[in-house]
Design a protein around this motif. Structure first.
Motif, PDB file in Angstrom:
ATOM      1  N   GLY A 229       0.888  -1.152   0.189  1.00 36.10           N
ATOM      2  CA  GLY A 229       0.332  -0.153  -0.528  1.00 36.10           C
ATOM      3  C   GLY A 229       1.336   1.055   0.063  1.00 36.10           C
ATOM      4  N   ARG A 230       1.721   0.792   0.866  1.00 39.91           N
ATOM      5  CA  ARG A 230       2.528   2.475   0.872  1.00 39.91           C
ATOM      6  C   ARG A 230       2.833   2.475  -0.579  1.00 39.91           C
ATOM      7  N   GLU A 231       4.296   1.648  -0.748  1.00 37.21           N
ATOM      8  CA  GLU A 231       4.388   1.711  -2.400  1.00 37.21           C
ATOM      9  C   GLU A 231       3.028   2.686  -3.145  1.00 37.21           C
ATOM     10  N   ILE A 232       2.051   2.201  -3.540  1.00 38.60           N
ATOM     11  CA  ILE A 232       1.127   2.432  -4.253  1.00 38.60           C
ATOM     12  C   ILE A 232       0.800   3.817  -4.000  1.00 38.60           C
ATOM     13  N   PHE A 233       0.978   4.070  -2.553  1.00 38.86           N
ATOM     14  CA  PHE A 233       0.306   5.572  -2.778  1.00 38.86           C
ATOM     15  C   PHE A 233       1.139   6.370  -3.119  1.00 38.86           C
ATOM     16  N   ASP A 234       2.618   5.968  -2.781  1.00 40.13           N
ATOM     17  CA  ASP A 234       3.127   7.336  -3.136  1.00 40.13           C
ATOM     18  C   ASP A 234       3.555   6.939  -5.143  1.00 40.13           C
ATOM     19  N   ILE A 235       3.364   6.206  -5.325  1.00 38.20           N
ATOM     20  CA  ILE A 235       3.876   6.468  -7.091  1.00 38.20           C
ATOM     21  C   ILE A 235       1.840   6.891  -7.641  1.00 38.20           C
ATOM     22  N   GLY A 236       1.580   7.506  -6.857  1.00 40.66           N
ATOM     23  CA  GLY A 236       0.104   7.997  -7.131  1.00 40.66           C
ATOM     24  C   GLY A 236       0.934   9.422  -7.199  1.00 40.66           C
ATOM     25  N   TYR A 237       1.002   9.488  -6.072  1.00 37.04           N
ATOM     26  CA  TYR A 237       1.837  11.053  -5.380  1.00 37.04           C
ATOM     27  C   TYR A 237       2.815  11.727  -6.377  1.00 37.04           C
ATOM     28  N   LYS A 238       3.702  10.274  -6.823  1.00 34.26           N
ATOM     29  CA  LYS A 238       4.808  10.852  -7.526  1.00 34.26           C
ATOM     30  C   LYS A 238       3.702  11.507  -9.053  1.00 34.26           C
ATOM     31  N   TYR A 239       3.467  10.377  -9.036  1.00 34.25           N
ATOM     32  CA  TYR A 239       3.510  10.794 -10.635  1.00 34.25           C
ATOM     33  C   TYR A 239       2.278  12.173 -10.953  1.00 34.25           C
ATOM     34  N   THR A 240       1.182  12.016 -10.325  1.00 32.43           N
ATOM     35  CA  THR A 240       0.840  13.346 -10.112  1.00 32.43           C
ATOM     36  C   THR A 240       1.722  15.179  -9.910  1.00 32.43           C
ATOM     37  N   LYS A 241       2.422  14.449  -9.558  1.00 32.62           N
ATOM     38  CA  LYS A 241       3.182  15.778  -9.194  1.00 32.62           C
ATOM     39  C   LYS A 241       4.424  16.176  -9.919  1.00 32.62           C
ATOM     40  N   SER A 242       4.995  14.942 -10.457  1.00 26.32           N
ATOM     41  CA  SER A 242       5.906  14.669 -11.716  1.00 26.32           C
ATOM     42  C   SER A 242       5.509  15.313 -13.170  1.00 26.32           C
ATOM     43  N   ASN A 243       3.791  14.775 -13.494  1.00 25.33           N
ATOM     44  CA  ASN A 243       3.141  15.207 -14.660  1.00 25.33           C
ATOM     45  C   ASN A 243       1.998  15.651 -14.463  1.00 25.33           C
ATOM     46  N   TYR A 244       1.916  17.161 -14.175  1.00 21.42           N
ATOM     47  CA  TYR A 244       0.633  18.070 -13.866  1.00 21.42           C
ATOM     48  C   TYR A 244       1.598  19.101 -12.978  1.00 21.42           C
ATOM     49  N   LYS A 245       0.521  20.243 -13.798  1.00 18.76           N
ATOM     50  CA  LYS A 245       1.095  21.980 -12.585  1.00 18.76           C
ATOM     51  C   LYS A 245      -0.774  22.269 -12.420  1.00 18.76           C
ATOM     52  N   ALA A 246      -0.486  22.731 -11.523  1.00 16.63           N
ATOM     53  CA  ALA A 246      -1.788  23.584 -10.895  1.00 16.63           C
ATOM     54  C   ALA A 246      -2.827  24.276 -12.252  1.00 16.63           C
ATOM     55  N   ILE A 247      -1.933  24.977 -12.865  1.00 23.09           N
ATOM     56  CA  ILE A 247      -3.006  25.036 -14.600  1.00 23.09           C
ATOM     57  C   ILE A 247      -3.807  24.116 -15.316  1.00 23.09           C
ATOM     58  N   ASP A 248      -2.919  23.060 -15.198  1.00 26.89           N
ATOM     59  CA  ASP A 248      -3.711  21.535 -15.568  1.00 26.89           C
ATOM     60  C   ASP A 248      -5.002  21.462 -15.055  1.00 26.89           C
ATOM     61  N   PHE A 249      -4.995  21.660 -14.723  1.00 28.80           N
ATOM     62  CA  PHE A 249      -6.377  21.609 -13.352  1.00 28.80           C
ATOM     63  C   PHE A 249      -7.037  22.351 -13.851  1.00 28.80           C
ATOM     64  N   THR A 250      -7.152  23.609 -14.554  1.00 26.37           N
ATOM     65  CA  THR A 250      -8.573  25.259 -15.070  1.00 26.37           C
ATOM     66  C   THR A 250      -8.573  25.137 -16.412  1.00 26.37           C
ATOM     67  N   LEU A 251      -9.780  25.690 -16.642  1.00 31.11           N
ATOM     68  CA  LEU A 251     -10.599  25.972 -17.636  1.00 31.11           C
ATOM     69  C   LEU A 251      -9.897  26.358 -18.371  1.00 31.11           C
ATOM     70  N   ASN A 252      -9.833  26.048 -20.174  1.00 28.28           N
ATOM     71  CA  ASN A 252      -8.818  26.644 -21.356  1.00 28.28           C
ATOM     72  C   ASN A 252      -9.547  25.813 -22.111  1.00 28.28           C
ATOM     73  N   GLU A 253      -8.866  26.449 -23.461  1.00 29.64           N
ATOM     74  CA  GLU A 253      -9.274  25.579 -25.098  1.00 29.64           C
ATOM     75  C   GLU A 253      -9.126  24.000 -25.166  1.00 29.64           C
ATOM     76  N   HIS A 254      -7.829  23.550 -24.348  1.00 32.62           N
ATOM     77  CA  HIS A 254      -7.408  22.371 -24.359  1.00 32.62           C
ATOM     78  C   HIS A 254      -8.304  21.462 -23.464  1.00 32.62           C
ATOM     79  N   THR A 255      -8.835  21.436 -23.173  1.00 31.14           N
ATOM     80  CA  THR A 255      -9.644  21.311 -21.785  1.00 31.14           C
ATOM     81  C   THR A 255     -11.143  21.078 -21.769  1.00 31.14           C
ATOM     82  N   LYS A 256     -11.586  21.838 -22.392  1.00 34.92           N
ATOM     83  CA  LYS A 256     -13.092  22.190 -22.269  1.00 34.92           C
ATOM     84  C   LYS A 256     -13.479  20.531 -23.605  1.00 34.92           C
ATOM     85  N   HIS A 257     -15.020  20.505 -23.013  1.00 32.46           N
ATOM     86  CA  HIS A 257     -15.294  19.400 -23.393  1.00 32.46           C
ATOM     87  C   HIS A 257     -15.401  19.151 -24.833  1.00 32.46           C
ATOM     88  N   SER A 258     -15.377  19.141 -25.844  1.00 30.57           N
ATOM     89  CA  SER A 258     -16.253  19.480 -27.556  1.00 30.57           C
ATOM     90  C   SER A 258     -17.740  19.332 -27.784  1.00 30.57           C
TER      91      SER A 258
END
Length: 258
Positions: A229-258
């Motif tokens: 469980g701890r290893e799995i928890f850490d994978i979820g955390y590190k993957y999210t921190k490494s591959n995303y930024k706060a701006i990725d979770f805001t609405l813009n032309e790329h994230t709006k539903h088509s």
């Protein structure tokens, strides 16, 4: 902006949801509504009740899930969730959706009707147990004349209850299908087959999400790898921190539903 969070089923891989949520909180995100299936409903219930991701991990780890299940001695399942039920009551004594700090929807499968059922009011713990009962392994949950099993069979990524209610929907999906697979037992084949089938019912759900977080390294873990469980928890955390930024979770032309 109203942000919705969807948490998939996935057994032990569901520990990754906690790491994902921790990372999203560090980006400054707060959630308007949450929906979950199976392991996702367990993580969602604790989180919406008010526990932090780290507190949830500690409590579930201390529960000793495998020690909490009991032989059912019934033809409908080999194990009973009664021990886990008692532990959840100790952590969430109100046992009511109305006691949650964040609205939660839990998905389960009504096995006789072959339809998904969404719970968002009334008793909380029976709904979570219904969503988490893996067929044949655990006894189905009977409630109000209905018979429920693991919601992942029909809707493993329950985004539908959030569509139209949230401006931005984030999915944490912990069931990537790893390309490499070694057949060592009947259990391995059964679990792999179920994983493939479940991923089919998530394909459409993903199209309704603005962001889908799916750490590929989770593919090497089994549904029953609770000791990791701890290893799995850490994978979820590190993957999210490494591959995303706060701006990725805001609405813009790329994230709006088509």
């Amino acid at each position: 902006m109203k942000i919705g969070l969807v948490l998939s089923g996935g057994g032990a891989r569901g520990f990754a949801h906690l790491g994902v949520i921790k990372a999203l909180e560090e980006f400054g995100l707060r959630f308007y509504q949450v929906a979950g299936t199976s392991a996702g409903s367990i993580a969602g219930a604790f989180y919406c009740y008010g526990y932090t991701p780290d507190e949830i991990f500690d409590r579930i780890s201390q529960m000793g899930f495998l020690k909490s299940v009991r032989p059912a001695w019934a033809w409908t399942g080999l194990l009973s969730m009664d021990g886990f039920k008692e532990m959840m009551f100790r952590c969430m004594p109100e046992n009511d959706f109305g006691a949650l700090k964040i609205p939660l929807t839990v998905a389960a499968a009504e096995i006789r009707l072959g339809k998904v059922a969404y719970f968002d009011e009334g008793e909380l713990i029976p709904a979570v147990l219904a969503s988490s009962t893996i067929p044949a392994l655990f006894n189905p949950v009977r409630q109000n004349g209905n018979v429920y099993v693991d919601g992942g069979i029909i809707d493993n990524l329950p985004v539908r209850p959030l569509v139209g209610k949230c401006d931005f929907i984030i999915a944490s999906h912990c069931n990537p299908v790893a390309q490499r697979f070694d057949i060592n037992s009947v259990k391995d084949v059964t679990e792999r087959s179920l994983l493939i089938a479940i991923n089919e019912n998530t394909s459409k759900s993903k199209t309704h999400c603005n962001q889908v977080i799916e750490p590929p390294d989770l593919g090497k873990f089994s549904t029953f790898d609770l000791a990791k469980g701890r290893e799995i928890f850490d994978i979820g955390y590190k993957y999210t921190k490494s591959n995303y930024k706060a701006i990725d979770f805001t609405l813009n032309e790329h994230t709006k539903h088509s």
